[in-house]
Write an enzyme that holds these catalytic residues in place. Sequence first.
Site, PDB file in Angstrom:
ATOM      1  N   HIS A   6       0.956  -1.316  -0.465  1.00  0.00           N
ATOM      2  CA  HIS A   6      -0.134   0.221  -0.076  1.00  0.00           C
ATOM      3  C   HIS A   6       1.180   0.949   0.426  1.00  0.00           C
ATOM      4  CE1 HIS A   6       0.416  -0.488   4.742  1.00  0.00           C
ATOM      5  NE2 HIS A   6       1.193   0.150   4.059  1.00  0.00           N
TER       6      HIS A   6
HETATM    7  C1  T46 Z   1       3.260   0.256   6.907  1.00  0.00           C
HETATM    8  C2  T46 Z   1       3.628  -1.067   7.373  1.00  0.00           C
HETATM    9  C3  T46 Z   1       5.213  -1.417   7.220  1.00  0.00           C
HETATM   10  C4  T46 Z   1      -4.368  -1.180  13.213  1.00  0.00           C
HETATM   11  O1  T46 Z   1      -5.658  -0.794  13.631  1.00  0.00           O
HETATM   12  N1  T46 Z   1      -3.192   0.154  13.864  1.00  0.00           N
HETATM   13  C5  T46 Z   1      -2.545   0.393  13.546  1.00  0.00           C
HETATM   14  O2  T46 Z   1      -1.528   1.603  13.906  1.00  0.00           O
HETATM   15  C6  T46 Z   1      -2.021  -0.747  12.008  1.00  0.00           C
HETATM   16  C7  T46 Z   1      -0.446  -0.096  11.439  1.00  0.00           C
HETATM   17  C8  T46 Z   1      -2.979  -1.231  11.841  1.00  0.00           C
HETATM   18  N2  T46 Z   1      -4.069  -1.926  12.302  1.00  0.00           N
HETATM   19  C9  T46 Z   1      -4.709  -2.957  11.688  1.00  0.00           C
HETATM   20  C10 T46 Z   1      -5.596  -2.253  10.405  1.00  0.00           C
HETATM   21  C11 T46 Z   1      -4.964  -3.855   9.807  1.00  0.00           C
HETATM   22  O3  T46 Z   1      -6.584  -4.735  10.010  1.00  0.00           O
HETATM   23  O4  T46 Z   1      -3.706  -3.973  11.613  1.00  0.00           O
HETATM   24  C12 T46 Z   1      -4.405  -4.148  10.775  1.00  0.00           C
HETATM   25  C13 T46 Z   1      -2.926  -5.024  10.025  1.00  0.00           C
HETATM   26  O5  T46 Z   1      -2.533  -3.267   9.088  1.00  0.00           O
HETATM   27  P1  T46 Z   1      -2.008  -4.156   8.098  1.00  0.00           P
HETATM   28  O6  T46 Z   1      -2.493  -4.693   7.116  1.00  0.00           O
HETATM   29  O7  T46 Z   1      -2.273  -2.392   7.616  1.00  0.00           O
HETATM   30  O8  T46 Z   1      -0.681  -4.376   8.071  1.00  0.00           O
HETATM   31  P2  T46 Z   1       0.426  -4.241   7.108  1.00  0.00           P
HETATM   32  O9  T46 Z   1       1.299  -4.550   8.012  1.00  0.00           O
HETATM   33  O10 T46 Z   1       0.243  -4.367   6.279  1.00  0.00           O
HETATM   34  O11 T46 Z   1       1.179  -1.999   7.702  1.00  0.00           O
HETATM   35  C14 T46 Z   1       1.858  -2.099   8.040  1.00  0.00           C
HETATM   36  C15 T46 Z   1       1.025  -0.348   8.095  1.00  0.00           C
HETATM   37  O12 T46 Z   1       0.058  -0.568   8.783  1.00  0.00           O
HETATM   38  C16 T46 Z   1       1.582   0.491   7.176  1.00  0.00           C
HETATM   39  O13 T46 Z   1       1.484   2.098   7.732  1.00  0.00           O
HETATM   40  O14 T46 Z   1       3.982   0.551   6.727  1.00  0.00           O
HETATM   41  O15 T46 Z   1       2.947  -1.952   8.329  1.00  0.00           O
END
Ligand code: T46
Length: 138
Positions: free
Chosen positions: A55
């Site tokens: 993303h």
């Molecule tokens: C990034 C990479 C390196 C939350 O509820 N709070 C939070 O602060 C974050 C970061 C995520 N979430 C929830 C949202 C989703 O349901 O945790 C779940 C996993 O998040 P996401 O799919 O966005 O995870 P990654 O590892 O793909 O991305 C994260 C960060 O979202 C993003 O900013 O750059 O780590």
Amino acid sequence: MSYLIENIQLIDIPKISDPDGRGNLSVIEKDFLPFKIKRVYYLYDVPSDSTRGGHAHKELQQFLIALSGSFDVVLDDGMKRRIITLNRPNKGLLIPNGVWRELENFSAGTVCLSLVNEEYDEEDYIRKYSDFVLFKRT
Ligand code: T46
């Protein structure tokens, strides 16, 4: 924050090596980052065949550190791609807003620390690559 993807580089984090051989200490303080830290989160127990990220953020800026282990960050500005490996706890990667990122090739035991300038807001995410390309054009 304006940037050229070519200029996104690993940044050295100050390291204090203990004179008595008790290991190293790294510190991030004051104006080291170009933003105020509003949130800290970390990835761990990531299977080696998993990809995180996939993303871009409209506004969020981010500083990533491999506190332990290693992983690759694929950066994409809609035109060019670069891969940067993080594998030292005293090196960090500053990712400006408007950059597509994918994190992959996680080694066992990796802990990826993320320091960011915004609270969590799903509205700030661009999760479809085709939407990202459109976003970059407008
Ligand atoms: C990034 C990479 C390196 C939350 O509820 N709070 C939070 O602060 C974050 C970061 C995520 N979430 C929830 C949202 C989703 O349901 O945790 C779940 C996993 O998040 P996401 O799919 O966005 O995870 P990654 O590892 O793909 O991305 C994260 C960060 O979202 C993003 O900013 O750059 O780590």
